[in-house]
Motif scaffolding. Structure first.
Motif, PDB file in Angstrom:
ATOM      1  N   THR A 155       0.856  -1.174   0.000  1.00  0.00           N
ATOM      2  CA  THR A 155       0.000   0.000   0.000  1.00  0.00           C
ATOM      3  C   THR A 155       0.896   1.230   0.000  1.00  0.00           C
ATOM      4  O   THR A 155       1.629   1.463   0.965  1.00  0.00           O
ATOM      5  CB  THR A 155      -0.910   0.012   1.240  1.00  0.00           C
ATOM      6  OG1 THR A 155      -1.736  -1.160   1.232  1.00  0.00           O
ATOM      7  CG2 THR A 155      -1.795   1.256   1.249  1.00  0.00           C
ATOM      8  N   GLU A 160      -5.217   4.635   0.795  1.00  0.00           N
ATOM      9  CA  GLU A 160      -5.575   3.286   0.382  1.00  0.00           C
ATOM     10  C   GLU A 160      -5.566   2.301   1.551  1.00  0.00           C
ATOM     11  O   GLU A 160      -5.807   1.112   1.379  1.00  0.00           O
ATOM     12  CB  GLU A 160      -4.599   2.797  -0.693  1.00  0.00           C
ATOM     13  CG  GLU A 160      -4.639   3.623  -1.978  1.00  0.00           C
ATOM     14  CD  GLU A 160      -3.537   3.231  -2.947  1.00  0.00           C
ATOM     15  OE1 GLU A 160      -2.704   2.361  -2.585  1.00  0.00           O
ATOM     16  OE2 GLU A 160      -3.492   3.786  -4.055  1.00  0.00           O
ATOM     17  N   LEU A 196       2.056  -1.703   4.375  1.00  0.00           N
ATOM     18  CA  LEU A 196       2.314  -0.377   3.830  1.00  0.00           C
ATOM     19  C   LEU A 196       3.780  -0.244   3.418  1.00  0.00           C
ATOM     20  O   LEU A 196       4.666  -0.850   4.023  1.00  0.00           O
ATOM     21  CB  LEU A 196       1.999   0.705   4.861  1.00  0.00           C
ATOM     22  CG  LEU A 196       0.534   1.180   4.969  1.00  0.00           C
ATOM     23  CD1 LEU A 196      -0.361   0.060   5.483  1.00  0.00           C
ATOM     24  CD2 LEU A 196       0.444   2.396   5.889  1.00  0.00           C
TER      25      LEU A 196
END
Length: 288
Positions: A155, A160, A196
């Motif tokens: 991500t 998002e 992430l």
């Protein structure tokens, strides 16, 4: 004496601005440097506790300035649109984004509110802080090696982030209740685990700090009786440190994000190991 007190406060503002967003424990640095420059001498402990928290909010406000365009966009799009076909823009709305941030705050709030005083009385000592600095540094190295270079399902934008990812990050943020762990380090590690990228992890940590620090600052201010309970010297010292932390943090955030785009977090882990030694020595000589 008042001028010296304000100058010391300004120095702590610099320390806070430099360390708040780096994974090195800003609170630990404030305590150590506060003792070194004798900022605590003749000052009530309630003010010191509140001071350390409020100037962190000064650093956090730099996030609002730097990311104002993104924040303003979430405000403009806060209410999702629903067209005649029943389709909603909820996932693109500010309501969705801030609900993600709110969810990430819940685990920490549930832990901090009932246990904060106990932690401060029982865990805030040189041995615990040094151990946590070392363990946190090791965790940064291990988790970065395992998760940072994964290319699949990364991500890359804070907009998002899913509810599941936010909850994972929020759970990891709970680690920061232990002195020396660092809220930034905890949330970045959690964000890696959640999927992430490093830059997105750092930026999500920045945004997550906004409600967290506003909440903690409010609690500390109420605890001391509000700003009206402060003396003129205390107000001047607090305002000076707040402003200095804000200005320094603006510079640090920009440099930190630029660094993360190309470099590893390992140097920060090594710094934590070195700082742990400083903490132990400070404890041995009864500085903290």
């Amino acid at each position: 004496m008042e001028i010296l007190f304000i100058l010391k406060a300004a120095l702590l503002g610099i320390v806070e601005g430099l360390t708040e967003f780096l994974p090195v424990s800003s609170t630990g640095h404030l305590v150590i440097f506060g003792e070194i420059i004798k900022f605590n001498n003749g000052v009530r402990q309630e003010f010191i506790d509140m001071f350390n928290m409020v100037i962190q909010l000064g650093a956090i406000l730099s996030v609002i300035v730097i990311y104002w365009d993104k924040i303003w966009n979430t405000i403009k799009t806060f209410i999702p649109n629903v067209n005649i076909c029943g389709n909603s823009t909820y996932k693109e709305s500010g309501l969705h984004f801030w609900s993600i941030i709110a969810l990430a705050c819940i685990p920490g709030a549930a832990l901090v509110l009932p246990f904060d005083d106990w932690v401060e009385k029982n865990l805030f000592n040189s041995r615990v802080v040094a151990l946590t600095l070392v363990l946190g540094g090791i965790a940064m190295i291990v988790f970065e090696k395992k998760y940072r270079d994964l290319k699949n399902n990364r991500t890359n934008s804070i907009f998002e982030v899913t509810y599941k990812q936010a909850l994972i990050i929020g759970i990891f943020q709970c680690l920061s209740i232990v002195p020396g762990m660092s809220r930034s380090a905890s949330t970045i590690i959690g964000a890696w685990v959640a999927g992430l990228s490093t830059v997105a992890a750092a930026e999500f940590s920045f945004f997550l700090a906004i409600p967290v620090m506003f909440g903690m600052t409010t609690i500390k201010l109420f605890g001391i009786g509000g700003l009206t309970a402060l003396t003129t010297s205390e107000l001047l010292a607090l305002g000076t440190a707040f402003l200095v932390a804000f200005i320094v943090a603006i510079i640090v955030i920009d440099k930190f994000i630029g660094y993360l785009k190309k470099n590893s977090m390992k140097p920060f882990a090594i710094y934590r190991f070195c700082f742990a030694i400083v903490v132990l020595i400070s404890g041995f000589f009864n500085i903290i």
